[in-house]
Design a protein around this motif. Sequence first.
Motif, PDB file in Angstrom:
ATOM      1  N   GLY A  96      54.736  58.302  32.678  1.00 10.65           N
ATOM      2  CA  GLY A  96      54.757  59.125  32.650  1.00 10.65           C
ATOM      3  C   GLY A  96      55.431  59.708  31.544  1.00 10.65           C
ATOM      4  O   GLY A  96      54.178  60.018  30.410  1.00 10.65           O
ATOM      5  N   THR A  97      57.025  59.339  31.672  1.00  8.59           N
ATOM      6  CA  THR A  97      57.540  59.657  30.585  1.00  8.59           C
ATOM      7  C   THR A  97      57.268  58.740  29.719  1.00  8.59           C
ATOM      8  O   THR A  97      57.600  59.307  28.216  1.00  8.59           O
ATOM      9  CB  THR A  97      59.210  59.715  30.888  1.00  8.59           C
ATOM     10  OG1 THR A  97      59.492  58.695  31.217  1.00  8.59           O
ATOM     11  CG2 THR A  97      59.282  60.819  31.983  1.00  8.59           C
ATOM     12  N   GLN A  98      57.564  57.249  29.049  1.00  7.24           N
ATOM     13  CA  GLN A  98      56.713  56.876  28.591  1.00  7.24           C
ATOM     14  C   GLN A  98      55.183  57.026  27.714  1.00  7.24           C
ATOM     15  O   GLN A  98      55.740  56.849  26.287  1.00  7.24           O
ATOM     16  CB  GLN A  98      56.922  55.577  28.566  1.00  7.24           C
ATOM     17  CG  GLN A  98      56.752  53.840  27.666  1.00  7.24           C
ATOM     18  CD  GLN A  98      57.837  54.299  26.883  1.00  7.24           C
ATOM     19  OE1 GLN A  98      58.516  54.259  27.121  1.00  7.24           O
ATOM     20  NE2 GLN A  98      57.420  53.530  25.768  1.00  7.24           N
ATOM     21  N   ILE A  99      54.334  57.686  28.022  1.00  8.22           N
ATOM     22  CA  ILE A  99      53.680  58.424  27.537  1.00  8.22           C
ATOM     23  C   ILE A  99      53.715  58.830  26.529  1.00  8.22           C
ATOM     24  O   ILE A  99      53.435  59.391  25.428  1.00  8.22           O
ATOM     25  CB  ILE A  99      52.406  57.847  28.522  1.00  8.22           C
ATOM     26  CG1 ILE A  99      51.834  56.905  29.064  1.00  8.22           C
ATOM     27  CG2 ILE A  99      51.050  58.908  28.036  1.00  8.22           C
ATOM     28  CD1 ILE A  99      50.833  57.407  30.531  1.00  8.22           C
ATOM     29  N   GLN A 100      54.308  60.247  27.051  1.00  7.80           N
ATOM     30  CA  GLN A 100      55.310  61.379  26.242  1.00  7.80           C
ATOM     31  C   GLN A 100      55.860  60.761  25.393  1.00  7.80           C
ATOM     32  O   GLN A 100      55.964  61.006  23.513  1.00  7.80           O
ATOM     33  CB  GLN A 100      56.246  62.106  27.563  1.00  7.80           C
ATOM     34  CG  GLN A 100      56.666  63.402  26.227  1.00  7.80           C
ATOM     35  CD  GLN A 100      57.808  64.171  27.490  1.00  7.80           C
ATOM     36  OE1 GLN A 100      57.982  63.869  28.386  1.00  7.80           O
ATOM     37  NE2 GLN A 100      57.013  65.726  26.886  1.00  7.80           N
ATOM     38  N   ALA A 147      50.360  53.493  38.394  1.00  8.19           N
ATOM     39  CA  ALA A 147      51.637  53.412  37.389  1.00  8.19           C
ATOM     40  C   ALA A 147      50.137  52.798  35.454  1.00  8.19           C
ATOM     41  O   ALA A 147      49.837  53.102  35.091  1.00  8.19           O
ATOM     42  CB  ALA A 147      52.598  52.670  36.828  1.00  8.19           C
ATOM     43  N   LEU A 148      49.297  51.653  36.792  1.00  9.84           N
ATOM     44  CA  LEU A 148      48.591  50.901  35.361  1.00  9.84           C
ATOM     45  C   LEU A 148      47.293  52.240  35.520  1.00  9.84           C
ATOM     46  O   LEU A 148      46.971  51.487  33.883  1.00  9.84           O
ATOM     47  CB  LEU A 148      48.027  49.781  36.712  1.00  9.84           C
ATOM     48  CG  LEU A 148      48.836  48.395  36.967  1.00  9.84           C
ATOM     49  CD1 LEU A 148      47.954  47.903  38.009  1.00  9.84           C
ATOM     50  CD2 LEU A 148      50.114  47.647  35.955  1.00  9.84           C
ATOM     51  N   GLN A 149      47.137  52.770  36.102  1.00 10.06           N
ATOM     52  CA  GLN A 149      46.353  53.659  35.623  1.00 10.06           C
ATOM     53  C   GLN A 149      46.448  54.621  34.741  1.00 10.06           C
ATOM     54  O   GLN A 149      45.879  55.560  33.893  1.00 10.06           O
ATOM     55  CB  GLN A 149      45.981  54.842  37.013  1.00 10.06           C
ATOM     56  CG  GLN A 149      44.793  55.825  36.287  1.00 10.06           C
ATOM     57  CD  GLN A 149      44.414  56.950  38.021  1.00 10.06           C
ATOM     58  OE1 GLN A 149      44.941  57.099  38.669  1.00 10.06           O
ATOM     59  NE2 GLN A 149      43.422  57.334  37.570  1.00 10.06           N
ATOM     60  N   GLY A 189      44.794  55.102  30.633  1.00 11.88           N
ATOM     61  CA  GLY A 189      44.770  55.783  30.090  1.00 11.88           C
ATOM     62  C   GLY A 189      45.578  55.827  28.590  1.00 11.88           C
ATOM     63  O   GLY A 189      44.695  56.680  27.582  1.00 11.88           O
ATOM     64  N   ALA A 190      46.580  55.563  28.439  1.00  5.88           N
ATOM     65  CA  ALA A 190      47.702  55.686  27.557  1.00  5.88           C
ATOM     66  C   ALA A 190      47.191  54.786  26.794  1.00  5.88           C
ATOM     67  O   ALA A 190      47.193  54.976  25.102  1.00  5.88           O
ATOM     68  CB  ALA A 190      48.474  55.895  27.664  1.00  5.88           C
ATOM     69  N   TRP A 191      46.585  53.082  26.948  1.00  4.60           N
ATOM     70  CA  TRP A 191      45.923  53.110  26.069  1.00  4.60           C
ATOM     71  C   TRP A 191      44.516  53.524  25.296  1.00  4.60           C
ATOM     72  O   TRP A 191      44.363  52.735  24.145  1.00  4.60           O
ATOM     73  CB  TRP A 191      46.001  51.807  26.834  1.00  4.60           C
ATOM     74  CG  TRP A 191      45.806  50.416  25.672  1.00  4.60           C
ATOM     75  CD1 TRP A 191      44.980  49.331  25.138  1.00  4.60           C
ATOM     76  CD2 TRP A 191      46.370  49.470  25.384  1.00  4.60           C
ATOM     77  NE1 TRP A 191      44.378  48.686  24.028  1.00  4.60           N
ATOM     78  CE2 TRP A 191      45.456  48.324  24.085  1.00  4.60           C
ATOM     79  CE3 TRP A 191      48.268  49.170  24.825  1.00  4.60           C
ATOM     80  CZ2 TRP A 191      46.718  47.545  23.233  1.00  4.60           C
ATOM     81  CZ3 TRP A 191      48.124  48.586  23.831  1.00  4.60           C
ATOM     82  CH2 TRP A 191      47.768  47.610  23.599  1.00  4.60           C
ATOM     83  N   ALA A 192      43.703  53.381  26.135  1.00  4.64           N
ATOM     84  CA  ALA A 192      42.592  53.963  25.772  1.00  4.64           C
ATOM     85  C   ALA A 192      42.781  54.975  24.904  1.00  4.64           C
ATOM     86  O   ALA A 192      41.755  55.295  23.656  1.00  4.64           O
ATOM     87  CB  ALA A 192      41.475  54.290  26.658  1.00  4.64           C
TER      88      ALA A 192
END
Length: 219
Positions: free
Chosen positions: A128-132, A208-210, A214-217
């Motif tokens: 969650g925080t790494q995506i941010q 976490a994988l989900q 999503g972030a990778w996409a």
Amino acid sequence: MTLDRFRPLANRLLAPWVSAADQLGLSPDGVSVLAFLAAIAAGLSFAVATPAGYLAGAILVFVNGWLDLVDGQLARTQGVESSGGDLLDHVLDRYADIAILAGLAAGIGRYGLGLAAVTGVLMTSYLGTQIQAVGLGREYGGLLGRADRLALVGVTGVLAAVVPGPVVTADALPEPIAAAVGPIVGPAGIGLVAVLLALFAVVGHLTALQRFRGAWADL
């Protein structure tokens, strides 16, 4: 993720609590520390593994979750939102998660299961925080977020106070399943707390994988 959909409603219900905290002269950081102390107390209560301990732990978990909402709203009300406060809040939330899950695992002596649950929860929060951090905004979605976890812990604590015995035994499982999971279930079976930790272990990593997918996409 279910409970995050009710965040607007929760924010409206927070108003009197935020007002009370403001009138008492509490700072958002102070409320974050109080939430963390409630989580520590919850973990210690769960470690006792008695009906009273589970009930007290459940109440303290709900207190932790509610104060975790109050601190952010209080910061906005006082106009003191800051990166430092956000950092403190995230750090204390992670230590709170560890304390609660460690207490649950210690109470039933399932340390391996506790480790699996803790890593699942921490990886969910980390994503969650790494995506941010990579510029996509804070990610709260997924199968199981923090609000959902705290609600499940609280409900399980109440139920464990009422149903202290095992809910799953190897003898009650079909032969192929019993052969596969028998060593995990053990001769004494597993109770509600062990089922909850197993859920966090599996669903936490899936969440976490989900989030990663999503972030990778998006990237």
